[in-house]
Design an enzyme around this catalytic site. Structure first.
Site, PDB file in Angstrom:
ATOM      1  N   GLY A  45       0.768  -1.249   0.000  1.00  0.00           N
ATOM      2  CA  GLY A  45       0.000   0.000   0.000  1.00  0.00           C
ATOM      3  C   GLY A  45       0.795   1.294   0.000  1.00  0.00           C
ATOM      4  CD  GLU A 100       0.847   1.014   6.555  1.00  0.00           C
ATOM      5  OE1 GLU A 100       0.703   1.251   5.341  1.00  0.00           O
ATOM      6  OE2 GLU A 100       0.523  -0.060   7.060  1.00  0.00           O
ATOM      7  CG  ASP A 101      -1.407   2.293   2.524  1.00  0.00           C
ATOM      8  OD1 ASP A 101      -0.541   1.704   3.193  1.00  0.00           O
ATOM      9  OD2 ASP A 101      -2.448   1.731   2.151  1.00  0.00           O
ATOM     10  CG  ASP A 104      -8.890   0.470   8.966  1.00  0.00           C
ATOM     11  OD1 ASP A 104      -9.611   0.248   9.951  1.00  0.00           O
ATOM     12  OD2 ASP A 104      -9.332   0.543   7.812  1.00  0.00           O
ATOM     13  CE  LYS A 132     -10.883   3.930   6.503  1.00  0.00           C
ATOM     14  NZ  LYS A 132     -11.335   2.634   5.995  1.00  0.00           N
ATOM     15  CG  PHE A 159     -12.629  -0.428   1.665  1.00  0.00           C
ATOM     16  CD1 PHE A 159     -11.907  -1.081   2.661  1.00  0.00           C
ATOM     17  CD2 PHE A 159     -12.254  -0.611   0.338  1.00  0.00           C
ATOM     18  CE1 PHE A 159     -10.835  -1.911   2.333  1.00  0.00           C
ATOM     19  CE2 PHE A 159     -11.188  -1.444   0.004  1.00  0.00           C
ATOM     20  CZ  PHE A 159     -10.487  -2.094   1.004  1.00  0.00           C
ATOM     21  CB  VAL A 160     -10.250   5.248   0.972  1.00  0.00           C
ATOM     22  CG1 VAL A 160     -11.312   6.158   1.553  1.00  0.00           C
ATOM     23  CG2 VAL A 160      -9.204   4.908   2.035  1.00  0.00           C
ATOM     24  CG  ASP A 166      -5.446  -3.660  -2.161  1.00  0.00           C
ATOM     25  OD1 ASP A 166      -5.082  -3.163  -1.075  1.00  0.00           O
ATOM     26  OD2 ASP A 166      -5.814  -4.849  -2.267  1.00  0.00           O
ATOM     27  NE  ARG A 172      -1.749  -3.077  -4.223  1.00  0.00           N
ATOM     28  CZ  ARG A 172      -1.994  -3.309  -2.928  1.00  0.00           C
ATOM     29  NH1 ARG A 172      -2.038  -2.307  -2.080  1.00  0.00           N
ATOM     30  NH2 ARG A 172      -2.197  -4.539  -2.513  1.00  0.00           N
TER      31      ARG A 172
HETATM   32  C1  PRP Z   1      -3.589  -2.194   4.457  1.00  0.00           C
HETATM   33  C2  PRP Z   1      -2.924  -0.830   4.504  1.00  0.00           C
HETATM   34  C3  PRP Z   1      -2.180  -0.851   5.814  1.00  0.00           C
HETATM   35  C4  PRP Z   1      -3.054  -1.704   6.703  1.00  0.00           C
HETATM   36  C5  PRP Z   1      -3.841  -0.842   7.642  1.00  0.00           C
HETATM   37  O1  PRP Z   1      -2.656  -3.159   4.038  1.00  0.00           O
HETATM   38  O2  PRP Z   1      -2.032  -0.696   3.415  1.00  0.00           O
HETATM   39  O3  PRP Z   1      -0.912  -1.480   5.663  1.00  0.00           O
HETATM   40  O4  PRP Z   1      -3.948  -2.419   5.817  1.00  0.00           O
HETATM   41  O5  PRP Z   1      -4.775  -1.588   8.381  1.00  0.00           O
HETATM   42  P1  PRP Z   1      -4.669  -1.901   9.935  1.00  0.00           P
HETATM   43  O6  PRP Z   1      -4.392  -0.601  10.635  1.00  0.00           O
HETATM   44  O7  PRP Z   1      -6.063  -2.409  10.238  1.00  0.00           O
HETATM   45  O8  PRP Z   1      -3.633  -2.922  10.173  1.00  0.00           O
HETATM   46  P2  PRP Z   1      -3.096  -4.615   3.512  1.00  0.00           P
HETATM   47  O9  PRP Z   1      -3.047  -5.600   4.607  1.00  0.00           O
HETATM   48  O10 PRP Z   1      -4.385  -4.480   2.767  1.00  0.00           O
HETATM   49  O11 PRP Z   1      -1.933  -5.016   2.497  1.00  0.00           O
HETATM   50  P3  PRP Z   1      -1.499  -4.155   1.201  1.00  0.00           P
HETATM   51  O12 PRP Z   1      -0.743  -2.974   1.695  1.00  0.00           O
HETATM   52  O13 PRP Z   1      -0.639  -5.082   0.424  1.00  0.00           O
HETATM   53  O14 PRP Z   1      -2.759  -3.776   0.476  1.00  0.00           O
HETATM   54 MG    MG Z   2      -4.676  -4.097   0.926  1.00  0.00          MG
HETATM   55 MN    MN Z   3      -0.561  -2.226   3.655  1.00  0.00          MN
END
Ligand code: PRP
Ligand code: MG
Ligand code: MN
Length: 187
Positions: A45, A100-101, A104, A132, A159-160, A166, A172
């Site tokens: 992300g 981080e992106d 959550d 968030k 959900f963004v 993604d 992405r």
């Molecule tokens: C997403 C996002 C953060 C994480 C945040 O990653 O990129 O890394 O979830 O969520 P949290 O605070 O509830 O842990 P994801 O697991 O979808 O993997 P990705 O980055 O490969 O999409």
């Molecule tokens: Mg993801």
């Molecule tokens: Mn991630």
């Protein structure tokens, strides 16, 4: 159907993101000057944000990637982030800046902060484009005197996708952050 047509509403435009990234970069630069820093992007992300933020930190930093996932192809975290590709740099005694992106539930950041501590990082900061707070389940704190929390924007509880984020590994590459049309989830 073009990718843009899948988006119901744009939440953060390319321009807004770019302005905020440049502000965050200046703040980080002021804070990290003279401190050996390893900037660690959380893939997948964070790759777009990582590429943009490091270009706004004109210091001799190291740029690294760690790959962590907990969402798979759905919209809900499974609560168990898994490191699927590790660092190649030794962070012992270094200041680590996790990029981080989005934060959550907080479980990914909490897991990575503990991991960096276990690898001997002297301090750990977190820089996230989006936060968030409505969804937080796991609370975490930056580590050490240099440890700080940097956040681009507070994100509404939706959900963004886009700018690295993604849905089922797609979207992405959108240059902005938006919300998908509801019919996309129903497919
Ligand atoms: C997403 C996002 C953060 C994480 C945040 O990653 O990129 O890394 O979830 O969520 P949290 O605070 O509830 O842990 P994801 O697991 O979808 O993997 P990705 O980055 O490969 O999409
Ligand atoms: Mg993801
Ligand atoms: Mn991630």
């Amino acid at each position: 159907m073009a990718l843009d047509d899948h988006i119901e509403r744009v939440i953060f435009t390319e321009q807004q993101i770019s302005e905020r990234v440049s502000e965050l970069g200046s703040e980080i630069t002021r804070d990290c000057i003279g401190t050996p820093t390893v900037v660690v992007g959380v893939a997948t992300g964070a790759i777009l944000f990582l590429a943009d933020i490091v270009r706004n930190i004109p210091l001799p930093i190291t740029v690294e990637i760690i790959r962590v996932e907990s969402y798979g192809s759905g919209t809900v975290s499974n609560g168990h982030p898994t490191i699927s590709s590790d660092l190649k740099t030794d962070v012992q005694g270094c200041h680590v800046m996790l990029v981080e992106d989005i934060v959550d539930t907080g479980s990914t950041m909490s897991c990575l902060i503990e991991y960096m501590k276990s690898k001997g990082a002297s301090s750990v900061s977190v820089c996230t484009l989006l936060d968030k707070p409505a969804r937080r389940k796991v609370h975490f704190k930056p580590v050490g005197e240099k440890g700080k929390y940097y956040c681009g924007f507070e994100c509404p509880d939706e959900f963004v996708v886009g700018y690295g984020m993604d849905y089922a590994e797609v979207y992405r590459n959108l240059p902005y952050v938006g919300v998908l049309k509801p019919e996309i989830y129903k497919r």
